[in-house]
Design a protein around this motif. Structure first.
Motif, PDB file in Angstrom:
ATOM      1  N   ALA A  17     -24.253 -40.387  10.252  1.00  0.00           N
ATOM      2  CA  ALA A  17     -24.955 -40.746  11.532  1.00  0.00           C
ATOM      3  C   ALA A  17     -24.212 -40.336  12.820  1.00  0.00           C
ATOM      4  CB  ALA A  17     -24.320 -42.312  11.771  1.00  0.00           C
ATOM      5  N   ASN A  18     -24.770 -38.828  12.797  1.00  0.00           N
ATOM      6  CA  ASN A  18     -24.353 -38.096  14.010  1.00  0.00           C
ATOM      7  C   ASN A  18     -25.492 -37.805  15.026  1.00  0.00           C
ATOM      8  OD1 ASN A  18     -25.829 -36.021  12.794  1.00  0.00           O
ATOM      9  ND2 ASN A  18     -24.038 -35.078  12.029  1.00  0.00           N
ATOM     10  N   ALA A  19     -24.961 -36.996  16.043  1.00  0.00           N
ATOM     11  CA  ALA A  19     -26.012 -36.403  16.954  1.00  0.00           C
ATOM     12  C   ALA A  19     -25.721 -35.347  17.456  1.00  0.00           C
ATOM     13  CB  ALA A  19     -26.168 -37.300  18.369  1.00  0.00           C
ATOM     14  N   PHE A  20     -26.648 -34.479  17.859  1.00  0.00           N
ATOM     15  CA  PHE A  20     -26.452 -33.155  18.231  1.00  0.00           C
ATOM     16  C   PHE A  20     -25.725 -32.967  19.655  1.00  0.00           C
ATOM     17  CE2 PHE A  20     -27.566 -28.814  17.303  1.00  0.00           C
ATOM     18  CZ  PHE A  20     -27.517 -27.967  18.579  1.00  0.00           C
ATOM     19  N   GLU A  21     -25.986 -33.862  20.614  1.00  0.00           N
ATOM     20  CA  GLU A  21     -25.455 -33.706  21.882  1.00  0.00           C
ATOM     21  C   GLU A  21     -24.968 -35.013  22.330  1.00  0.00           C
ATOM     22  OE1 GLU A  21     -27.975 -31.574  24.904  1.00  0.00           O
ATOM     23  OE2 GLU A  21     -27.581 -29.681  24.145  1.00  0.00           O
ATOM     24  N   GLY A  22     -25.413 -36.153  21.860  1.00  0.00           N
ATOM     25  CA  GLY A  22     -25.290 -37.657  22.440  1.00  0.00           C
ATOM     26  C   GLY A  22     -23.941 -37.894  21.415  1.00  0.00           C
ATOM     27  N   ASN A  23     -23.923 -39.493  21.213  1.00  0.00           N
ATOM     28  CA  ASN A  23     -22.997 -39.832  20.625  1.00  0.00           C
ATOM     29  C   ASN A  23     -23.340 -40.378  19.185  1.00  0.00           C
ATOM     30  OD1 ASN A  23     -21.093 -40.120  23.134  1.00  0.00           O
ATOM     31  ND2 ASN A  23     -22.421 -41.886  23.618  1.00  0.00           N
ATOM     32  N   GLY A  24     -22.567 -39.885  18.288  1.00  0.00           N
ATOM     33  CA  GLY A  24     -22.767 -40.153  16.883  1.00  0.00           C
ATOM     34  C   GLY A  24     -22.765 -41.650  16.701  1.00  0.00           C
ATOM     35  N   GLY A  25     -23.727 -42.355  15.560  1.00  0.00           N
ATOM     36  CA  GLY A  25     -23.613 -43.629  15.518  1.00  0.00           C
ATOM     37  C   GLY A  25     -22.371 -44.160  14.487  1.00  0.00           C
TER      38      GLY A  25
ATOM     39  N   GLY B  95     -28.147 -43.291  15.026  1.00  0.00           N
ATOM     40  CA  GLY B  95     -28.502 -44.797  14.679  1.00  0.00           C
ATOM     41  C   GLY B  95     -27.243 -45.140  14.154  1.00  0.00           C
ATOM     42  N   ASN B  96     -27.213 -46.489  13.688  1.00  0.00           N
ATOM     43  CA  ASN B  96     -25.916 -46.840  13.136  1.00  0.00           C
ATOM     44  C   ASN B  96     -26.355 -47.262  11.533  1.00  0.00           C
ATOM     45  OD1 ASN B  96     -24.174 -47.185  15.237  1.00  0.00           O
ATOM     46  ND2 ASN B  96     -25.313 -48.915  16.141  1.00  0.00           N
TER      47      ASN B  96
ATOM     48  N   THR C 190     -24.998 -52.417  -6.190  1.00  0.00           N
ATOM     49  CA  THR C 190     -24.712 -50.902  -6.348  1.00  0.00           C
ATOM     50  C   THR C 190     -25.560 -50.050  -5.645  1.00  0.00           C
ATOM     51  OG1 THR C 190     -24.152 -51.222  -8.744  1.00  0.00           O
ATOM     52  CG2 THR C 190     -24.363 -49.037  -7.998  1.00  0.00           C
ATOM     53  N   VAL C 191     -24.944 -49.231  -4.613  1.00  0.00           N
ATOM     54  CA  VAL C 191     -25.571 -47.919  -4.223  1.00  0.00           C
ATOM     55  C   VAL C 191     -25.201 -46.794  -4.568  1.00  0.00           C
ATOM     56  CG1 VAL C 191     -25.931 -46.831  -1.754  1.00  0.00           C
ATOM     57  CG2 VAL C 191     -25.993 -49.263  -1.924  1.00  0.00           C
ATOM     58  N   LEU C 192     -25.963 -46.011  -5.326  1.00  0.00           N
ATOM     59  CA  LEU C 192     -25.514 -44.757  -5.981  1.00  0.00           C
ATOM     60  C   LEU C 192     -26.159 -43.516  -5.553  1.00  0.00           C
ATOM     61  CD1 LEU C 192     -24.055 -43.142  -8.685  1.00  0.00           C
ATOM     62  CD2 LEU C 192     -26.325 -43.815  -9.751  1.00  0.00           C
ATOM     63  N   LEU C 193     -25.316 -42.503  -4.944  1.00  0.00           N
ATOM     64  CA  LEU C 193     -26.056 -41.241  -4.543  1.00  0.00           C
ATOM     65  C   LEU C 193     -25.576 -40.261  -5.483  1.00  0.00           C
ATOM     66  CD1 LEU C 193     -25.673 -42.967  -1.951  1.00  0.00           C
ATOM     67  CD2 LEU C 193     -25.705 -41.035  -0.732  1.00  0.00           C
ATOM     68  N   ARG C 194     -26.563 -39.417  -5.883  1.00  0.00           N
ATOM     69  CA  ARG C 194     -26.574 -38.281  -7.050  1.00  0.00           C
ATOM     70  C   ARG C 194     -27.250 -37.200  -6.262  1.00  0.00           C
ATOM     71  NH1 ARG C 194     -25.433 -38.850 -12.096  1.00  0.00           N
ATOM     72  NH2 ARG C 194     -24.962 -36.765 -11.963  1.00  0.00           N
ATOM     73  N   GLU C 195     -26.709 -35.898  -6.759  1.00  0.00           N
ATOM     74  CA  GLU C 195     -27.466 -34.645  -6.836  1.00  0.00           C
ATOM     75  C   GLU C 195     -28.146 -34.460  -5.319  1.00  0.00           C
ATOM     76  OE1 GLU C 195     -28.709 -35.540 -11.389  1.00  0.00           O
ATOM     77  OE2 GLU C 195     -29.777 -36.433  -9.777  1.00  0.00           O
ATOM     78  N   GLY C 196     -27.185 -34.475  -4.410  1.00  0.00           N
ATOM     79  CA  GLY C 196     -27.530 -34.074  -2.958  1.00  0.00           C
ATOM     80  C   GLY C 196     -28.545 -35.253  -2.219  1.00  0.00           C
ATOM     81  N   SER C 197     -28.427 -36.243  -2.492  1.00  0.00           N
ATOM     82  CA  SER C 197     -29.069 -37.337  -2.003  1.00  0.00           C
ATOM     83  C   SER C 197     -28.347 -37.977  -0.513  1.00  0.00           C
ATOM     84  CB  SER C 197     -29.344 -38.729  -2.808  1.00  0.00           C
ATOM     85  OG  SER C 197     -30.013 -38.554  -4.045  1.00  0.00           O
ATOM     86  N   ARG C 198     -29.210 -38.450   0.362  1.00  0.00           N
ATOM     87  CA  ARG C 198     -28.672 -38.550   1.743  1.00  0.00           C
ATOM     88  C   ARG C 198     -29.008 -40.040   2.292  1.00  0.00           C
ATOM     89  NH1 ARG C 198     -28.045 -34.131   5.890  1.00  0.00           N
ATOM     90  NH2 ARG C 198     -30.099 -34.974   6.353  1.00  0.00           N
ATOM     91  N   ILE C 199     -27.996 -40.545   2.962  1.00  0.00           N
ATOM     92  CA  ILE C 199     -28.535 -41.877   4.017  1.00  0.00           C
ATOM     93  C   ILE C 199     -28.461 -41.198   5.416  1.00  0.00           C
ATOM     94  CG2 ILE C 199     -28.089 -43.951   4.583  1.00  0.00           C
ATOM     95  CD1 ILE C 199     -27.470 -44.845   1.847  1.00  0.00           C
ATOM     96  N   THR C 200     -29.264 -41.144   6.308  1.00  0.00           N
ATOM     97  CA  THR C 200     -28.835 -40.300   7.371  1.00  0.00           C
ATOM     98  C   THR C 200     -29.485 -41.331   8.512  1.00  0.00           C
ATOM     99  OG1 THR C 200     -30.786 -38.952   7.348  1.00  0.00           O
ATOM    100  CG2 THR C 200     -28.882 -38.246   6.419  1.00  0.00           C
ATOM    101  N   ALA C 201     -28.945 -41.223   9.727  1.00  0.00           N
ATOM    102  CA  ALA C 201     -29.490 -41.506  11.013  1.00  0.00           C
ATOM    103  C   ALA C 201     -29.012 -41.051  12.338  1.00  0.00           C
ATOM    104  CB  ALA C 201     -29.021 -43.237  11.372  1.00  0.00           C
TER     105      ALA C 201
END
Length: 208
Positions: free
Chosen positions: A187-195, A164-165, A141-152
């Motif tokens: 998994a996004n990017a400001f000017e490059g390619n998103g992951g 990143g991926n 199980t992966v559970l995200l609650r209350e504004g939690s984030r997984i980011t690259a």
């Protein structure tokens, strides 16, 4: 930065607790590997982080360099320090070192839960280079609650870098979020390619 490898039955980071690798120049941030049996819990934040930053100048003036480093090395957002796992590159030059990579893997034959609650984070972001890769393997199980984030994420205004991926390889597991609580996987990017975000799960609930 150096690498971390943790083997345990349970890992809990609460009240702003963090596992963190950082690169500030050309060297890469270290990788983090967690081989865990039962649970990796990332819960809550440190609400007095802003006050600690305000005291940083006084710590420096008093010669308490080690205390100052403990504050400045932590990752904080909007005056609080979320509990979480961070692999970050803070270098702003074009040859800045990359963020590290994260692997969280279930030990064979076990049942691993990953709850992120009250702003808990997994973060492999950079300022001006490629974001780190995040792999969650074999979890139940992966559970995200209350504004939690997984980011690259990668880059900032007028700076490059590809995101990143993020890979969730949990064919017998559940990925769950509450739609109204603003948790996310990015998994996004400001000017490059998103992951890329690749998810293999038995069921995905609560994501748009």
């Amino acid at each position: 930065g150096g690498d971390f490898r943790i083997e345990a039955n349970r890992v809990e980071l609460t009240g702003g607790g963090q596992i963190l690798t950082t690169a500030s120049g050309q060297g890469e941030a270290g990788d983090i590997t967690l081989l865990v049996s039962n649970e990796v819990a990332l819960l809550g934040n440190d609400p007095i982080f802003a006050a600690q930053l305000e005291n940083a100048e006084a710590r420096l003036a008093a010669g308490r360099i080690s205390d100052l480093r403990q504050v400045l090395n932590r990752r904080g957002n909007n005056g609080v320090a979320p509990s979480g796992i961070y692999l970050q590159s803070l270098g702003e030059s074009s040859n800045a070192g990359a963020a590290g990579n994260l692997l969280i893997q279930e030990r064979a034959g076990e049942s691993l839960q990953l709850p992120l609650k009250d702003g808990g984070e997994i973060n492999a972001d950079t300022i001006n280079t490629t974001g780190g890769n995040i792999v969650l393997s074999g979890l139940d199980t992966v559970l995200l609650r209350e504004g939690s984030r997984i980011t690259a994420e990668a880059g900032s205004a007028q700076r490059t870098g590809n995101g990143g991926n993020i890979t969730l390889a949990m064919p017998e597991g559940f990925l769950i979020a509450v739609p109204t609580e603003n948790s996310n996987i990015i998994a996004n990017a400001f000017e490059g390619n998103g992951g890329n975000i690749d998810i293999v799960a038995l069921s995905i609930l609560g994501f748009d």
